[in-house]
Design a protein around this motif. Structure first.
Motif, PDB file in Angstrom:
ATOM      1  N   LEU A  79       0.829  -1.204   0.000  1.00 16.09           N
ATOM      2  CA  LEU A  79       0.000   0.000   0.000  1.00 16.09           C
ATOM      3  C   LEU A  79       0.866   1.258   0.000  1.00 16.09           C
ATOM      4  O   LEU A  79       0.409   2.342  -0.366  1.00 16.09           O
ATOM      5  CB  LEU A  79      -0.924   0.019   1.222  1.00 16.09           C
ATOM      6  CG  LEU A  79      -2.076  -1.001   1.238  1.00 16.09           C
ATOM      7  CD1 LEU A  79      -2.805  -0.953   2.572  1.00 16.09           C
ATOM      8  CD2 LEU A  79      -3.042  -0.725   0.091  1.00 16.09           C
ATOM      9  N   LEU A  80       2.116   1.103   0.431  1.00 13.69           N
ATOM     10  CA  LEU A  80       3.076   2.214   0.439  1.00 13.69           C
ATOM     11  C   LEU A  80       4.160   1.934  -0.586  1.00 13.69           C
ATOM     12  O   LEU A  80       4.387   0.798  -0.986  1.00 13.69           O
ATOM     13  CB  LEU A  80       3.695   2.376   1.827  1.00 13.69           C
ATOM     14  CG  LEU A  80       2.735   2.606   2.997  1.00 13.69           C
ATOM     15  CD1 LEU A  80       3.517   2.620   4.304  1.00 13.69           C
ATOM     16  CD2 LEU A  80       1.955   3.897   2.822  1.00 13.69           C
ATOM     17  N   SER A  81       4.857   2.978  -0.969  1.00  6.88           N
ATOM     18  CA  SER A  81       5.983   2.814  -1.890  1.00  6.88           C
ATOM     19  C   SER A  81       7.241   2.465  -1.097  1.00  6.88           C
ATOM     20  O   SER A  81       7.314   2.731   0.116  1.00  6.88           O
ATOM     21  CB  SER A  81       6.222   4.107  -2.661  1.00  6.88           C
ATOM     22  OG  SER A  81       6.705   5.121  -1.779  1.00  6.88           O
ATOM     23  N   PRO A  82       8.258   1.873  -1.739  1.00  6.19           N
ATOM     24  CA  PRO A  82       9.520   1.597  -1.037  1.00  6.19           C
ATOM     25  C   PRO A  82      10.119   2.855  -0.414  1.00  6.19           C
ATOM     26  O   PRO A  82      10.715   2.792   0.674  1.00  6.19           O
ATOM     27  CB  PRO A  82      10.417   1.035  -2.143  1.00  6.19           C
ATOM     28  CG  PRO A  82       9.464   0.414  -3.114  1.00  6.19           C
ATOM     29  CD  PRO A  82       8.270   1.327  -3.108  1.00  6.19           C
TER      30      PRO A  82
ATOM     31  N   LEU B  62      10.111   4.789   7.638  1.00  8.53           N
ATOM     32  CA  LEU B  62       9.273   4.234   8.704  1.00  8.53           C
ATOM     33  C   LEU B  62       9.982   3.077   9.403  1.00  8.53           C
ATOM     34  O   LEU B  62       9.975   2.984  10.641  1.00  8.53           O
ATOM     35  CB  LEU B  62       7.936   3.761   8.125  1.00  8.53           C
ATOM     36  CG  LEU B  62       7.054   4.851   7.508  1.00  8.53           C
ATOM     37  CD1 LEU B  62       5.844   4.230   6.824  1.00  8.53           C
ATOM     38  CD2 LEU B  62       6.622   5.851   8.570  1.00  8.53           C
ATOM     39  N   LEU B  63      10.605   2.205   8.623  1.00  7.28           N
ATOM     40  CA  LEU B  63      11.351   1.092   9.218  1.00  7.28           C
ATOM     41  C   LEU B  63      12.596   1.594   9.952  1.00  7.28           C
ATOM     42  O   LEU B  63      12.998   1.016  10.963  1.00  7.28           O
ATOM     43  CB  LEU B  63      11.749   0.082   8.145  1.00  7.28           C
ATOM     44  CG  LEU B  63      10.602  -0.740   7.550  1.00  7.28           C
ATOM     45  CD1 LEU B  63      11.134  -1.747   6.536  1.00  7.28           C
ATOM     46  CD2 LEU B  63       9.810  -1.454   8.641  1.00  7.28           C
ATOM     47  N   GLU B  64      13.195   2.661   9.461  1.00 10.30           N
ATOM     48  CA  GLU B  64      14.358   3.237  10.151  1.00 10.30           C
ATOM     49  C   GLU B  64      13.946   3.797  11.515  1.00 10.30           C
ATOM     50  O   GLU B  64      14.694   3.688  12.492  1.00 10.30           O
ATOM     51  CB  GLU B  64      14.993   4.320   9.290  1.00 10.30           C
ATOM     52  CG  GLU B  64      15.760   3.753   8.089  1.00 10.30           C
ATOM     53  CD  GLU B  64      16.250   4.831   7.141  1.00 10.30           C
ATOM     54  OE1 GLU B  64      15.694   5.952   7.164  1.00 10.30           O
ATOM     55  OE2 GLU B  64      17.185   4.552   6.368  1.00 10.30           O
ATOM     56  N   THR B  65      12.752   4.396  11.579  1.00 10.99           N
ATOM     57  CA  THR B  65      12.236   4.891  12.859  1.00 10.99           C
ATOM     58  C   THR B  65      12.012   3.738  13.823  1.00 10.99           C
ATOM     59  O   THR B  65      12.372   3.803  15.007  1.00 10.99           O
ATOM     60  CB  THR B  65      10.911   5.649  12.647  1.00 10.99           C
ATOM     61  OG1 THR B  65      11.143   6.780  11.803  1.00 10.99           O
ATOM     62  CG2 THR B  65      10.329   6.123  13.970  1.00 10.99           C
ATOM     63  N   ARG B  66      11.429   2.648  13.307  1.00 11.30           N
ATOM     64  CA  ARG B  66      11.213   1.462  14.143  1.00 11.30           C
ATOM     65  C   ARG B  66      12.550   0.875  14.597  1.00 11.30           C
ATOM     66  O   ARG B  66      12.689   0.462  15.753  1.00 11.30           O
ATOM     67  CB  ARG B  66      10.404   0.417  13.369  1.00 11.30           C
ATOM     68  CG  ARG B  66      10.006  -0.789  14.213  1.00 11.30           C
ATOM     69  CD  ARG B  66       9.224  -1.807  13.404  1.00 11.30           C
ATOM     70  NE  ARG B  66       8.746  -2.901  14.252  1.00 11.30           N
ATOM     71  CZ  ARG B  66       7.562  -2.933  14.860  1.00 11.30           C
ATOM     72  NH1 ARG B  66       6.717  -1.915  14.688  1.00 11.30           N
ATOM     73  NH2 ARG B  66       7.215  -3.954  15.619  1.00 11.30           N
TER      74      ARG B  66
ATOM     75  N   LEU C  87      15.008  -5.209  -2.879  1.00  6.27           N
ATOM     76  CA  LEU C  87      13.592  -5.285  -2.524  1.00  6.27           C
ATOM     77  C   LEU C  87      12.916  -4.041  -3.098  1.00  6.27           C
ATOM     78  O   LEU C  87      13.207  -2.925  -2.677  1.00  6.27           O
ATOM     79  CB  LEU C  87      13.415  -5.338  -1.003  1.00  6.27           C
ATOM     80  CG  LEU C  87      11.974  -5.305  -0.486  1.00  6.27           C
ATOM     81  CD1 LEU C  87      11.177  -6.509  -1.013  1.00  6.27           C
ATOM     82  CD2 LEU C  87      11.952  -5.284   1.045  1.00  6.27           C
ATOM     83  N   ALA C  88      12.057  -4.261  -4.063  1.00  4.22           N
ATOM     84  CA  ALA C  88      11.372  -3.144  -4.719  1.00  4.22           C
ATOM     85  C   ALA C  88      10.040  -3.625  -5.259  1.00  4.22           C
ATOM     86  O   ALA C  88       9.858  -4.822  -5.531  1.00  4.22           O
ATOM     87  CB  ALA C  88      12.226  -2.570  -5.846  1.00  4.22           C
ATOM     88  N   TRP C  89       9.090  -2.729  -5.419  1.00  8.88           N
ATOM     89  CA  TRP C  89       7.783  -3.062  -5.968  1.00  8.88           C
ATOM     90  C   TRP C  89       7.101  -1.794  -6.455  1.00  8.88           C
ATOM     91  O   TRP C  89       7.510  -0.681  -6.145  1.00  8.88           O
ATOM     92  CB  TRP C  89       6.907  -3.746  -4.903  1.00  8.88           C
ATOM     93  CG  TRP C  89       6.565  -2.858  -3.737  1.00  8.88           C
ATOM     94  CD1 TRP C  89       5.507  -2.003  -3.618  1.00  8.88           C
ATOM     95  CD2 TRP C  89       7.332  -2.708  -2.528  1.00  8.88           C
ATOM     96  NE1 TRP C  89       5.553  -1.341  -2.417  1.00  8.88           N
ATOM     97  CE2 TRP C  89       6.651  -1.758  -1.728  1.00  8.88           C
ATOM     98  CE3 TRP C  89       8.503  -3.304  -2.047  1.00  8.88           C
ATOM     99  CZ2 TRP C  89       7.128  -1.381  -0.470  1.00  8.88           C
ATOM    100  CZ3 TRP C  89       8.966  -2.916  -0.800  1.00  8.88           C
ATOM    101  CH2 TRP C  89       8.284  -1.967  -0.015  1.00  8.88           C
ATOM    102  N   SER C  90       6.053  -1.990  -7.237  1.00  8.03           N
ATOM    103  CA  SER C  90       5.204  -0.880  -7.664  1.00  8.03           C
ATOM    104  C   SER C  90       3.770  -1.376  -7.673  1.00  8.03           C
ATOM    105  O   SER C  90       3.510  -2.573  -7.870  1.00  8.03           O
ATOM    106  CB  SER C  90       5.596  -0.395  -9.064  1.00  8.03           C
ATOM    107  OG  SER C  90       5.257  -1.373 -10.040  1.00  8.03           O
ATOM    108  N   ILE C  91       2.838  -0.468  -7.456  1.00  9.59           N
ATOM    109  CA  ILE C  91       1.423  -0.839  -7.427  1.00  9.59           C
ATOM    110  C   ILE C  91       1.006  -1.454  -8.757  1.00  9.59           C
ATOM    111  O   ILE C  91       0.278  -2.449  -8.801  1.00  9.59           O
ATOM    112  CB  ILE C  91       0.551   0.382  -7.106  1.00  9.59           C
ATOM    113  CG1 ILE C  91       0.859   0.904  -5.686  1.00  9.59           C
ATOM    114  CG2 ILE C  91      -0.925   0.037  -7.230  1.00  9.59           C
ATOM    115  CD1 ILE C  91       0.529  -0.091  -4.592  1.00  9.59           C
ATOM    116  N   GLU C  92       1.489  -0.883  -9.864  1.00 10.59           N
ATOM    117  CA  GLU C  92       1.112  -1.370 -11.190  1.00 10.59           C
ATOM    118  C   GLU C  92       1.575  -2.816 -11.384  1.00 10.59           C
ATOM    119  O   GLU C  92       0.842  -3.668 -11.886  1.00 10.59           O
ATOM    120  CB  GLU C  92       1.725  -0.480 -12.280  1.00 10.59           C
ATOM    121  CG  GLU C  92       1.156   0.941 -12.338  1.00 10.59           C
ATOM    122  CD  GLU C  92       1.606   1.810 -11.170  1.00 10.59           C
ATOM    123  OE1 GLU C  92       2.639   1.489 -10.533  1.00 10.59           O
ATOM    124  OE2 GLU C  92       0.902   2.806 -10.874  1.00 10.59           O
TER     125      GLU C  92
END
Length: 209
Positions: free
Chosen positions: A117-120, A126-130, A186-191
């Protein structure tokens, strides 16, 4: 009534364990759990949850009110004790919880399952904050354990060692995910994901057994 009729929970086991140790009132229970560091593994932040658990255990006959403690300037406090049935149920719960893994459905794996639902680019900070929070918690747990192990036997600190192992494992895993995001492994796109989903639309999952 069989053992399976009683609703098991971490807080219910903690209440029974404390009352097997000695009769006490709810406020004393909460203070002991905090002083022993049990809030790392049991949610005791809401006093209402403790009282609801006590009321349920009393209805089920696992604990019983005993004396009433009176002290000047304070409200009366009911002192509870574990019943013989409560002692039996507590031991049965403990054996089951030790032997049988239980899926507790924590939030983080759920969030990871919907990561696309989010982009890389959004996920990485967000993961760096965690990761920062995990490193801080890992350091705190390790320091606390080092201090406690000098004065307490290991058997009463095993849950803290377990929590440290879990936090360390998650920290290590997230470091790897972040490294893969940075390198592009690790990469992805909604399309792209929509195209893949369309290929499987209407297909039945393979049957097993």
């Amino acid at each position: 009534m069989t053992m399976t009729n009683f609703k098991r929970s971490p807080l219910a086991l903690a209440v029974l364990a404390l009352l097997i140790e000695a009769p006490m009132h709810p406020y004393r229970m909460q203070q002991l759990l905090k002083s022993r560091g049990k809030e790392e593994v049991i949610n005791i932040r809401q006093r209402g949850s403790l009282y609801q658990t006590i009321e349920r255990l009393e209805r089920e006959g696992l604990i019983a009110p005993g004396s009433v403690e009176k002290s000047e300037g304070r409200p009366e406090r009911t002192v509870y004790e574990a019943t013989p049935l409560g002692r039996t149920v507590a031991v049965d719960w403990l054996r089951t919880m030790l032997a049988e893994p239980h899926n507790e459905f924590p939030e983080f794996p759920v969030a990871m399952s919907f990561l696309p639902l989010l982009s890389p680019e959004e996920v990485m900070p967000l993961l760096e904050t965690r990761l920062t929070a995990l490193r801080k918690r890992e350091f705190g747990l390790a320091a606390e354990l080092e201090n406690y192990l000098t004065v307490l036997p290991r058997v009463v600190l095993l849950e803290s060692q377990y929590m440290l192992a879990i936090v360390s494992a998650e920290r290590n895993w997230i470091e790897g995910v972040i490294a893969d995001l940075r390198s592009g492994r690790l990469a992805w796109s909604i399309e792209e994901l929509k195209t893949i989903a369309a290929q499987f639309e209407g297909e039945q999952p393979p049957r097993t057994g």
